[in-house]
Design an enzyme around this catalytic site. Sequence first.
Site, PDB file in Angstrom:
ATOM      1  CG  ASN A  11      -1.698   1.244   1.422  1.00 47.15           C
ATOM      2  OD1 ASN A  11      -1.753   2.090   0.521  1.00 47.15           O
ATOM      3  ND2 ASN A  11      -2.340   1.383   2.577  1.00 47.15           N
ATOM      4  CE  LYS A  13      -0.002   3.194   4.809  1.00 46.61           C
ATOM      5  NZ  LYS A  13       0.147   3.267   6.267  1.00 46.61           N
ATOM      6  CG  HIS A  97      -5.688   1.931   5.453  1.00 44.35           C
ATOM      7  ND1 HIS A  97      -5.198   2.838   6.356  1.00 44.35           N
ATOM      8  CD2 HIS A  97      -4.691   1.028   5.245  1.00 44.35           C
ATOM      9  CE1 HIS A  97      -3.953   2.515   6.674  1.00 44.35           C
ATOM     10  NE2 HIS A  97      -3.626   1.411   6.009  1.00 44.35           N
ATOM     11  CD  GLU A  99      -2.638   5.433   6.904  1.00 47.17           C
ATOM     12  OE1 GLU A  99      -2.672   5.418   5.661  1.00 47.17           O
ATOM     13  OE2 GLU A  99      -1.689   4.939   7.560  1.00 47.17           O
ATOM     14  CD  GLU A 169      -3.343  -2.369   7.427  1.00 47.90           C
ATOM     15  OE1 GLU A 169      -2.332  -2.690   6.790  1.00 47.90           O
ATOM     16  OE2 GLU A 169      -3.903  -1.260   7.302  1.00 47.90           O
ATOM     17  N   GLY A 175       2.963   2.326  10.792  1.00 41.82           N
ATOM     18  CA  GLY A 175       3.928   3.414  10.634  1.00 41.82           C
ATOM     19  C   GLY A 175       4.702   3.741  11.896  1.00 41.82           C
ATOM     20  CB  SER A 215       5.697  -1.935  11.819  1.00 38.93           C
ATOM     21  OG  SER A 215       5.325  -0.605  12.136  1.00 38.93           O
TER      22      SER A 215
HETATM   23  P1  13P Z   1       3.266   0.385   7.664  1.00 40.06           P
HETATM   24  O1  13P Z   1       3.756  -0.893   7.046  1.00 40.06           O
HETATM   25  O2  13P Z   1       3.988   1.601   7.175  1.00 40.06           O
HETATM   26  O3  13P Z   1       3.203   0.290   9.157  1.00 40.06           O
HETATM   27  O4  13P Z   1       1.744   0.582   7.155  1.00 40.06           O
HETATM   28  C1  13P Z   1       0.855  -0.466   7.240  1.00 40.06           C
HETATM   29  C2  13P Z   1      -0.363  -0.129   6.475  1.00 40.06           C
HETATM   30  O5  13P Z   1      -1.085   0.782   6.831  1.00 40.06           O
HETATM   31  C3  13P Z   1      -0.649  -0.904   5.256  1.00 40.06           C
HETATM   32  O6  13P Z   1      -1.929  -0.651   4.778  1.00 40.06           O
END
Ligand code: 13P
Length: 253
Positions: A11, A13, A97, A99, A169, A175, A215
């Site tokens: 992803n 983003k 997601h 976010e 997640e 992150g 992560s």
């Molecule tokens: P990270 O791997 O940067 O922690 O992000 C995970 C994520 O949100 C994948 O959709």
Amino acid sequence: MTSRRPLIAGNWKMYKTCSEAEDTAREIVKNLPDMPDVEIMIAPPATALAPVFSIIRDTPVELGGQNMFWEAQGAYTGEVSGPMLVSAGCSYVIIGHSERRQYFGETDDSVNRKINAAKAAGLTPIICVGETETERDAEKTFSVLDKQMENGLESLSADSFKGVVIAYEPVWAIGTGRTATAQQAQEVHARLRKFLDKRFGGDIASQTRIVYGGSVKPENIAELMALEDIDGALVGGASLKPDTFSKIINYKR
Ligand code: 13P
């Protein structure tokens, strides 16, 4: 042994211009194993979907959108629909997601509408669920996940759910560099599979891929993938660099 084919998805983003995305896709393709034993998907930002598809179209790498709206078309300025993602080359779409839930008002209800629209368009939805740190500390992890699953999957039949991917997640692991421990992840994945068993029956529960996100990196992918109920990974930060993502894809080698 499970018959579920693992899925490792990147992803991206809101990172990468079109040319940066094309360069990354070219590098990923260059380092693909001849016979990937996992399914590989990348989800660039919407602007880069079509250009990236022109690079991966004859490779085993699949393309995914990071979000979609539930109507097929209409006066919805700024939105992208399922059929539009398909026309850009997508076979997957990430839905719900954290976010999007946190910054853009996504709810279990919108997730539910989007799942139906994605299926109608012929896309495979990847439904994200996960608890915040506060919820985990208050021992509410399972109740939060149950609610996200119940409401997000409301009124879906076993037939219409078939093929959907669940992504666990934990928000506190996204992150942050803090991965859930293998035991924490396995415990939640097993619980999610039990939910699917109750809701859709044993066949669907055993066929559904439940992937982990938060992560994920080359250093922890093998340990996560060794767990019984972890069927892949949704990778954020570590999917942006082609060499790191390639190491994750090639975790068995
Ligand atoms: P990270 O791997 O940067 O922690 O992000 C995970 C994520 O949100 C994948 O959709």
